[in-house]
Design a protein around this motif. Structure first.
Motif, PDB file in Angstrom:
ATOM      1  N   CYS A  61       2.898  -1.312  -1.718  1.00  0.00           N
ATOM      2  CA  CYS A  61       3.296  -1.460  -3.109  1.00  0.00           C
ATOM      3  C   CYS A  61       4.316  -0.377  -3.406  1.00  0.00           C
ATOM      4  CB  CYS A  61       2.105  -1.292  -4.055  1.00  0.00           C
ATOM      5  SG  CYS A  61       0.815  -2.530  -3.855  1.00  0.00           S
ATOM      6  N   CYS A 106      -0.786  -4.880  -5.591  1.00  0.00           N
ATOM      7  CA  CYS A 106      -1.174  -4.180  -6.809  1.00  0.00           C
ATOM      8  C   CYS A 106      -1.311  -5.165  -7.971  1.00  0.00           C
ATOM      9  CB  CYS A 106      -0.137  -3.124  -7.162  1.00  0.00           C
ATOM     10  SG  CYS A 106      -0.305  -1.640  -6.156  1.00  0.00           S
ATOM     11  N   TYR A 112      -4.403  -0.909  -6.463  1.00  0.00           N
ATOM     12  CA  TYR A 112      -4.070  -1.504  -5.163  1.00  0.00           C
ATOM     13  C   TYR A 112      -5.320  -2.178  -4.604  1.00  0.00           C
ATOM     14  CZ  TYR A 112      -1.299  -1.359  -0.746  1.00  0.00           C
ATOM     15  OH  TYR A 112      -0.561  -1.644   0.377  1.00  0.00           O
ATOM     16  N   PHE A 282       2.494   0.407  -7.955  1.00  0.00           N
ATOM     17  CA  PHE A 282       1.276   1.217  -7.932  1.00  0.00           C
ATOM     18  C   PHE A 282       1.401   2.323  -8.959  1.00  0.00           C
ATOM     19  CE2 PHE A 282      -1.155   4.843  -6.170  1.00  0.00           C
ATOM     20  CZ  PHE A 282      -2.417   4.292  -6.181  1.00  0.00           C
TER      21      PHE A 282
END
Length: 285
Positions: A61, A106, A112, A282
């Motif tokens: 992410c 995410c 996540y 994230f």
């Protein structure tokens, strides 16, 4: 009519996976799991770079314009691509050598979600985790190959694939609490060629699934379990799919270089007939 599929790049992955489009950067990120690399394609310029990782890297992410967070073997790692710095921030299953992390994404609030898999793909030793930046929480166990995941447009449902079981599961999803409940089957691959692998969700709530060993991507209505369309891909082992470009109407499809197809391992792109949902960054807590 088959859409016009074009090759995005020259890079030929051993096991291309986990494409993520970041709208703020207009870049496509993906991984070569067995090549142990993170790849980045700047869609403004077509420039492409890759970054060597210390081990099997299976998903990522974006955090910001310099950093990503990635699942590498048993851990979550923050990777500063600009400086080449890699820092482990959490790990799981370090005592289960036959397991590794696989797919992850995410959610809208920046948590996540990532699952593990049995590398022999035979035993249900895999689990599914949520990492909020401080703590890893096990959300599910008993998976063989935790794979593609995504959320519906209202963030009321989460989808998750267990590849050898050949099913796309759906859960009720509580976005604020970050919890999942009430697992059931949304799509059964039945007589479809190959196993379901990575996936994406479009703005109509339909899911797009890559066929590992089936040479295509298919679109399904998860409410009825019916297939709506399919896109043939010139590589047998299709691994994942995501939506990209600022309009989110372009598909990006990753593959593995594990067949004799001349384009195996390449990443492809084509225009979609619908807009997709965005990938989220994230959030460091």
């Amino acid at each position: 009519m088959e859409p016009n599929l074009i090759t995005l790049s020259n890079y030929k992955a051993v096991l291309g996976e986990g494409p993520v489009y970041d709208k703020d950067l207009n870049k496509l990120f993906w991984v070569d799991i067995e090549g142990k690399r993170i790849l980045v394609n700047d869609l403004n310029t077509g420039t492409e770079v890759f970054y060597e990782m210390p081990d099997l890297v299976s998903s990522l992410c974006v955090i910001d314009d310099k950093r990503v967070i990635a699942t590498i073997r048993h851990g979550f790692y923050i990777v500063n691509l600009e400086r080449g710095e890699i820092k482990k921030v959490a790990e799981v299953e370090t005592d289960v050598e036959s397991n590794r992390f696989n797919d992850g994404k995410c959610d809208k609030l920046g948590r996540y979600w990532a699952g593990t898999m049995n590398m022999n793909e035979r035993k249900p030793t895999g689990s599914f985790y949520k990492f909020n930046g401080n703590k890893v929480t096990k959300m599910l166990e008993g998976l063989t190959v935790s794979n593609g995941l995504g959320w519906d447009p209202d963030n009321k449902q989460m989808f998750l694939i267990d590849s050898p079981v050949r099913k796309v599961f759906v859960f009720d999803f509580d976005l604020n609490k970050g919890e999942i409940y009430n697992r059931r089957v949304a799509v059964d691959f039945g007589n479809e060629p190959g196993n379901p692998d990575g996936m994406a969700v479009d703005e109509e709530g339909n899911i797009w699934v890559a066929h590992w060993g089936g040479g295509k991507v298919s679109r399904w209505n998860p409410k009825t379990g019916k297939k709506l369309l399919e896109i043939k891909v010139p590589a047998t082992y299709v691994t994942s799919v995501t939506f990209g470009t600022p309009e989110l109407n372009q598909l990006f499809i990753t593959t593995a270089g594990k067949s004799q197809d001349s384009l195996a391992g390449k990443t492809f792109t084509t225009r979609a007939n619908v807009r997709g949902l965005p990938n989220f960054r994230f959030k460091i807590s």
